[in-house]
Design an enzyme around this catalytic site. Structure first.
Site, PDB file in Angstrom:
ATOM      1  N   ARG A 273     -40.159  -1.289  -8.588  1.00 38.00           N
ATOM      2  CA  ARG A 273     -41.105  -1.639  -7.368  1.00 38.00           C
ATOM      3  C   ARG A 273     -41.698  -0.406  -6.818  1.00 38.00           C
ATOM      4  O   ARG A 273     -41.016   0.577  -6.574  1.00 38.00           O
ATOM      5  CB  ARG A 273     -39.853  -1.911  -6.283  1.00 38.00           C
ATOM      6  CG  ARG A 273     -40.578  -2.770  -5.077  1.00 38.00           C
ATOM      7  CD  ARG A 273     -39.208  -2.959  -4.254  1.00 38.00           C
ATOM      8  NE  ARG A 273     -38.240  -3.965  -4.597  1.00 38.00           N
ATOM      9  CZ  ARG A 273     -38.639  -5.492  -4.481  1.00 38.00           C
ATOM     10  NH1 ARG A 273     -39.689  -5.772  -3.595  1.00 38.00           N
ATOM     11  NH2 ARG A 273     -37.807  -6.111  -5.049  1.00 38.00           N
ATOM     12  N   SER A 348     -45.264 -14.613 -12.284  1.00 38.03           N
ATOM     13  CA  SER A 348     -44.987 -15.547 -10.976  1.00 38.03           C
ATOM     14  C   SER A 348     -46.443 -16.465 -11.131  1.00 38.03           C
ATOM     15  O   SER A 348     -47.557 -15.954 -10.892  1.00 38.03           O
ATOM     16  CB  SER A 348     -44.850 -14.833  -9.790  1.00 38.03           C
ATOM     17  OG  SER A 348     -44.702 -15.769  -8.694  1.00 38.03           O
TER      18      SER A 348
END
Length: 420
Positions: A273, A348
């Site tokens: 992240r 995604s």
RNA sequence: GGAGGUGUGGCAGAGCGGCCGAAUGCAUCCGCCUUGAAAGCGGAAGACGGGCAACCGUCCGGGGGUUCAAAUCCCUCCACCUCCGCCA
């Protein structure tokens, strides 16, 4: 924005969608009454304008006293029109605000619930069993001399990093492999701007609930994109596309910027992240009736890419409460990360139906030549984060990392070995 | 950063404050002509909103203003072009 026709004809569906997202169904009624008010205000303003227009034509022909009298009357009409127009502008604004505030309708097929209520659609591959203790990607990256978080932090702060030497090459190889696959599949490869205007950012639905995630350059009134989806969606804004030959597909290669506000303490190790990473993103414009099939195609292309890096992963159908503002349905592919003993998102893909296109005014001509709102979809082909899965899953006892077969021609190496 | 110029329909390109949703050309579509096509002739054709409809309204880069009335006048923002400066 959702279709107001659906709202008028079937408000219960919209309310149900709001509930599925865990959001307030009352916003639907706010929107409904704004819509009704706007329509009544418009018809009044139209009538007044029409009167004034007809009247104004007489003034042009009149002379002398008659003209003076007409001018006086004209002023009156003008004042009335001005007031009505102000009311109309205000009603328009109220409607637009309410309209933009409402997220997309969820797909009825999406599992209802919160973040943990996803449905696992399939598992591909099996997590490997190690006969040694595997290192996590940061330790591996440091030992291999391909990742430097410390200096990233020194130069730019936490969640920044340097990819060094083979690490930089590895990322380029990965992205090039994705670009090659996309090109072969008929996508147009794009290197888009990463700074965009507010209306484009708003059009893609990122300035609502998640505005805090986005870097903003106040001095220039521009936003840094969190994904090239933003620029690719804006690419055809205010256009009427020819979709008669099928979907228009673009693959965007760009850096992505995310503030990661509210994720303090989460994934602080390594490059899982980060504030800046690179990505190849697929983006499709298609007819609404083709969107569901297109969504499956995007998912298939993601799986094709994942197969090339030979990591175990699962596909999940994201629950309604975890969908983005623009998405009606979303599939994530999550790769197995051995040291976390968890599946982590690598791709995604979202079907945004007509939601983004309506905001950005992207249309196509139907078989009758009538302009209709298009549908947009997006999906990940590769990101910096993929390096995590590649390193961890392919590490060897001697500290080296075996390069997946398909990646070798792009990297020019079979094995990544520790720097001596 | 400074000075100037431009921005009109798919494209090109006119446009006096009212007769302008807007000439004209090209492209498009439909007829006629032709064995077929091209050319020629005739015609059609923008987007958005409101209305069951007839129809009404809005739109000349965006926003604001002047005026009874704005593509046309004024302000402002944006984009593009030219020149100067600066940086590379």
């Amino acid at each position: 924005m959702i279709d107001l026709k659906v709202l008028r004809e079937d408000p219960d569906t919209v309310r149900a969608s709001q509930r599925a997202r865990g959001e307030d169904p009352a916003t639907v009624d706010t929107l409904l009454s704004a819509d009704e008010r706007r329509r009544s205000v418009i018809s009044r303003a139209d009538t007044l304008r029409s009167e004034q227009k007809q009247f104004g034509k007489q003034v042009g022909k009149a002379r002398g006293e008659e003209r003076d009298a007409l001018l006086a009357k004209g002023k009156e009409l003008a004042a009335g029109v001005k007031a009505a127009e102000a009311e109309q502008a205000e009603a328009d604004q109220v409607l637009e605000d309410a309209h933009r505030a409402l997220p997309n309708l969820v797909d009825p097929a999406a599992p209802v619930g919160g973040e943990d209520d996803f449905v696992v659609l399939e598992h591909v591959g099996t997590p490997r069993t190690f006969d040694f203790t595997p290192l996590d990607h940061l330790d591996l990256g440091v030992k291999l001399g391909i990742l430097d978080m410390e200096r990233g932090a020194k130069v730019s702060g936490s969640r920044f990093y340097f990819l060094t030497g083979v690490g930089a090459q590895l990322q380029l190889a990965l992205l090039n492999m994705a670009a090659a696959q996309a090109t072969a599949a008929g996508f147009t490869l794009m290197i888009p701007p990463v700074l965009v205007r507010p209306e484009i950012m708003a059009g893609t639905g990122f300035l609502g609930a998640h505005a805090g995630e986005i870097y903003r350059l106040r001095d220039d009134d521009l936003y840094l994109v969190g994904t090239s989806e933003v620029a690719l969606a804006g690419y055809h804004a205010d256009e009427i596309l020819d979709l008669s030959a099928g979907p228009r597909r673009y693959a965007g290669w760009s850096s992505c910027f995310r503030r990661e506000a509210g994720s303090y303490g989460k994934d602080t190790r390594g490059i899982i992240r980060v504030h800046q990473f690179d990505k190849i993103e697929m983006f499709s414009y298609c007819k609404p009736e083709d969107a569901t099939a297109e969504h499956q195609r995007l998912l298939a292309w993601e799986k094709e890419m994942l197969a090339k890096i030979e990591v175990p992963y699962r596909v999940i159908d994201t629950a309604t409460g975890d969908l983005g503002t623009s998405a009606a349905r979303k599939f994530d592919c999550e790769a197995w990360v051995p040291t976390q003993e968890a599946y982590r998102e690598l791709t995604s893909t979202s079907n945004c139906t007509t939601f983004q296109a309506r905001r950005l005014s992207i249309r196509y001509r139907d078989d009758n030549g009538k302009p209709q709102v298009a549908a947009t979809l997006n999906g990940t082909l590769a990101t910096t984060r993929w390096i995590v899965a590649i390193l961890e899953n392919h590490q060897q006892a001697d500290g080296s990392v075996t390069v997946p077969e398909a990646l070798r021609p792009f990297l020019g190496l079979d094995t990544i070995r520790p720097a001596v």
